[in-house]
Design a protein around this motif. Structure first.
Motif, PDB file in Angstrom:
ATOM      1  N   PRO A 285       0.830  -1.204   0.000  1.00 23.76           N
ATOM      2  CA  PRO A 285       0.000   0.000   0.000  1.00 23.76           C
ATOM      3  C   PRO A 285       0.869   1.260   0.000  1.00 23.76           C
ATOM      4  N   GLU A 286       0.356   2.319  -0.547  1.00 23.76           N
ATOM      5  CA  GLU A 286       1.128   3.553  -0.668  1.00 23.76           C
ATOM      6  C   GLU A 286       1.591   4.060   0.693  1.00 23.76           C
ATOM      7  N   ALA A 287       0.837   3.769   1.747  1.00 26.15           N
ATOM      8  CA  ALA A 287       1.230   4.224   3.089  1.00 26.15           C
ATOM      9  C   ALA A 287       2.560   3.630   3.530  1.00 26.15           C
ATOM     10  N   ALA A 288       2.960   2.507   2.898  1.00 27.83           N
ATOM     11  CA  ALA A 288       4.228   1.863   3.260  1.00 27.83           C
ATOM     12  C   ALA A 288       5.317   2.159   2.241  1.00 27.83           C
ATOM     13  N   ILE A 317      10.562  -8.389   4.833  1.00 33.80           N
ATOM     14  CA  ILE A 317       9.503  -7.395   4.620  1.00 33.80           C
ATOM     15  C   ILE A 317       8.535  -7.379   5.802  1.00 33.80           C
ATOM     16  N   LYS A 318       8.300  -8.526   6.411  1.00 29.13           N
ATOM     17  CA  LYS A 318       7.437  -8.548   7.605  1.00 29.13           C
ATOM     18  C   LYS A 318       8.095  -7.759   8.747  1.00 29.13           C
ATOM     19  N   GLU A 319       9.402  -7.937   8.918  1.00 30.74           N
ATOM     20  CA  GLU A 319      10.115  -7.226   9.989  1.00 30.74           C
ATOM     21  C   GLU A 319      10.118  -5.723   9.729  1.00 30.74           C
ATOM     22  N   HIS A 320      10.325  -5.335   8.472  1.00 33.73           N
ATOM     23  CA  HIS A 320      10.346  -3.908   8.149  1.00 33.73           C
ATOM     24  C   HIS A 320       8.969  -3.274   8.357  1.00 33.73           C
ATOM     25  N   LEU A 321       7.920  -3.982   7.988  1.00 39.14           N
ATOM     26  CA  LEU A 321       6.575  -3.446   8.211  1.00 39.14           C
ATOM     27  C   LEU A 321       6.283  -3.289   9.696  1.00 39.14           C
ATOM     28  N   SER A 322       6.672  -4.294  10.470  1.00 38.06           N
ATOM     29  CA  SER A 322       6.439  -4.238  11.916  1.00 38.06           C
ATOM     30  C   SER A 322       7.198  -3.078  12.545  1.00 38.06           C
ATOM     31  N   ALA A 323       8.467  -2.917  12.147  1.00 40.34           N
ATOM     32  CA  ALA A 323       9.274  -1.825  12.693  1.00 40.34           C
ATOM     33  C   ALA A 323       8.727  -0.472  12.251  1.00 40.34           C
ATOM     34  N   ARG A 343      -3.394   1.804   8.700  1.00 39.31           N
ATOM     35  CA  ARG A 343      -2.568   1.061   9.649  1.00 39.31           C
ATOM     36  C   ARG A 343      -3.029  -0.403   9.745  1.00 39.31           C
ATOM     37  N   ASN A 344      -4.320  -0.587   9.840  1.00 42.99           N
ATOM     38  CA  ASN A 344      -4.836  -1.959   9.910  1.00 42.99           C
ATOM     39  C   ASN A 344      -4.480  -2.751   8.664  1.00 42.99           C
ATOM     40  N   ARG A 345      -4.550  -2.082   7.512  1.00 41.81           N
ATOM     41  CA  ARG A 345      -4.224  -2.795   6.274  1.00 41.81           C
ATOM     42  C   ARG A 345      -2.760  -3.199   6.259  1.00 41.81           C
ATOM     43  N   LEU A 346      -1.873  -2.333   6.732  1.00 37.71           N
ATOM     44  CA  LEU A 346      -0.446  -2.677   6.763  1.00 37.71           C
ATOM     45  C   LEU A 346      -0.181  -3.825   7.729  1.00 37.71           C
ATOM     46  N   GLU A 347      -0.897  -3.850   8.846  1.00 42.70           N
ATOM     47  CA  GLU A 347      -0.724  -4.956   9.786  1.00 42.70           C
ATOM     48  C   GLU A 347      -1.214  -6.266   9.182  1.00 42.70           C
ATOM     49  N   ASN A 348      -2.258  -6.172   8.378  1.00 44.11           N
ATOM     50  CA  ASN A 348      -2.821  -7.378   7.747  1.00 44.11           C
ATOM     51  C   ASN A 348      -2.153  -7.738   6.422  1.00 44.11           C
ATOM     52  N   TRP A 349      -1.261  -6.903   5.935  1.00 41.65           N
ATOM     53  CA  TRP A 349      -0.747  -7.091   4.581  1.00 41.65           C
ATOM     54  C   TRP A 349      -0.079  -8.459   4.358  1.00 41.65           C
TER      55      TRP A 349
END
Length: 463
Positions: A285-288, A317-323, A343-349
């Motif tokens: 997503p663009e937010a990331a 990529i999971k670690e980078h999203l979490s951080a 934010r929810n979408r990034l957590e669920n990505w």
């Protein structure tokens, strides 16, 4: 296509089930183009039905303990070909005994057999009943999963009716997710899985409560498994936050298979080349965007690409999203004005990506109506000549080693005239079904019959 991908190439498209809209006993349907290979001829079918078809297994199962009042009200349908290139579809067939069913099948030699509901009356009496009298009363809860519905994520080169060992890997994913949920969330115990003979799998849930479900309840159960997996124009998978427990469990089950079968070059190659990695990161997503820009040079530069495996890239990529979301020190922080939805979408990505490739795709129409017919287990797929065998162990099941009619014919040639399926390559499939599904089902039926008899004896004082 590679040699593996060419292992089978059944290019004709065909529905794996029969619509429940037929209102006539027999109808001529459009013929399908003939396969170039000789896989299913009237002579081969005659051989199979007369010597190998497991009528006793089918009867024991569908009569649920030799209950003739149940079996005699069961609908069967036949697709026959009296002359080349003209198929006739016959509905509302029913039979009182195993022998009667066997005689009809051997005589008519149907190209396809479908099984429907147990009705209020014998379906063959349909024309003697008043309108509305013939009603479905019992029906196994059935599910159909077809590889055609995975075309958008099959990167092995297969489309439509084509399958290979790579894309077949989606079927164990579907079976495991559904089987676990049916057992743990609904409490069902007697579930049989079958190969459709071509490109999919069917499930038959045979618990007493499952057979008695209304159409509304069946629709609800099918809906329980539905997830909006997006479309070609909008690839966002619609997931609630936090995840439903069933979906969280499905993710834990699917992620290891996603890593092993979807990401590497030996699978669908999602993270196997710099170009594919670029496309994968573009899915963020663009937010990331900061995460994408951080990983892009490491994943798409030839000098750095081979420093990590596809599995390591996935973990990265999971670690980078979490951080990113937790604003960890030294990592680009998520924008303060990021919405809760973003934010929810990034957590669920990560879940979204796994589900987009591995989550079951059901034909819900097969499941939600009692009067919908489904291909009979143990019959033969007319396009491939493969027997629709039970799947006892989905991890070891290989559709390309399933017995075909030509192979079975060659096996019978080497045997004496009294040989049956127990002396052929069907033995392990049919005995596996008998030992793991049918015998436990019969044991429970006998226990319930014994308990009912004892309760009746206690009430009337007959000790």
């Amino acid at each position: 296509m590679t040699e593996m991908e060419l292992e089978t190439s059944f290019a004709e498209d065909e529905s794996e089930d029969v619509p429940n809209t037929a209102s006539v006993e027999a109808a001529v349907v459009s013929p399908a183009p003939a396969s170039k290979a000789v896989t299913c001829t009237p002579e081969l079918l005659k051989m199979y039905y007369s010597r190998l078809f497991p009528f006793s297994l089918l009867y024991d199962w569908l009569s649920y303990g030799s209950n003739t009042s149940v079996f005699s009200k069961r609908e069967f349908s036949f697709t026959i070909e009296p002359v080349p290139d003209e198929e006739i579809y016959i509905r509302y067939q029913s039979f009182t005994t195993q022998e009667e069913l066997a005689q009809a099948i051997v005589k008519r030699c149907p190209k396809k057999i479908d099984i429907g509901a147990v009705f209020s009356h014998s379906p063959k009496e349909k024309d003697t009943l008043q309108a509305g009298q013939l009603k479905p009363e019992l029906r196994e809860l059935v599910f159909d999963v077809d590889l055609t519905d995975y075309d958008g994520v099959r990167k092995c080169g297969c489309t439509g009716a084509q399958i290979c060992r790579v894309c077949w890997g989606f079927m164990p994913m579907a079976v495991k997710v559904m089987d676990q949920a049916l057992r743990e969330d609904f409490g069902f115990e007697h579930i049989a899985w079958f190969y459709s003979g071509r490109r999919g799998v069917h499930a038959w849930v045979c618990d007493e409560v499952a057979k008695s479900l209304t159409d509304e309840a069946r629709h609800a159960i099918a809906g329980y498994f539905e997830v909006n997996l997006g479309s070609e124009n909008n690839k966002e998978v619609q997931l609630a936050h936090p995840l439903h427990p069933m979906l969280a469990r499905a993710y834990e089950l699917l992620e290891p298979m996603f890593i092993d079968q979807v990401l590497p070059a030996s699978g669908h190659g999602l993270l196997a080349t710099p170009e594919n990695c670029q496309a994968f990161l573009d899915e963020l997503p663009e937010a990331a965007a900061p995460v994408r820009e951080k990983l892009l040079p490491h994943w798409t530069t030839p000098a750095k690409f081979n420093n990590t495996t596809p599995a390591e890239k996935w973990e990265s990529i999971k670690e980078h999203l979490s951080a990113f979301l937790s604003a960890k020190k030294g990592v680009a922080k998520a924008a303060k004005n990021m919405s809760t939805k973003e934010r929810n979408r990034l957590e669920n990505w990560p879940v979204e990506m796994v589900f987009r490739h591995g989550y079951p795709r059901l034909d819900v129409n097969v499941s939600k109506a009692r009067n919908h017919l489904l291909k009979s287990p143990f019959c033969v797929h007319p396009k491939t000549g493969r027997v629709c065998v039970p799947i006892v162990n989905v991890d070891s099941f290989n559709p390309f080693t399933v017995p075909t009619l030509p192979k079975l014919e060659q096996e019978l040639i080497k045997l004496d005239a009294s040989a049956d399926w127990k002396q052929t390559s069907l033995k392990d499939y049919f005995e596996g079904f008998e030992n793991t599904f049918l015998n436990p089902l019969m044991k429970e039926i006998r226990r319930k019959q014994r308990d009912a008899a004892e309760q009746k004896a206690a009430i009337i004082g007959d000790f």
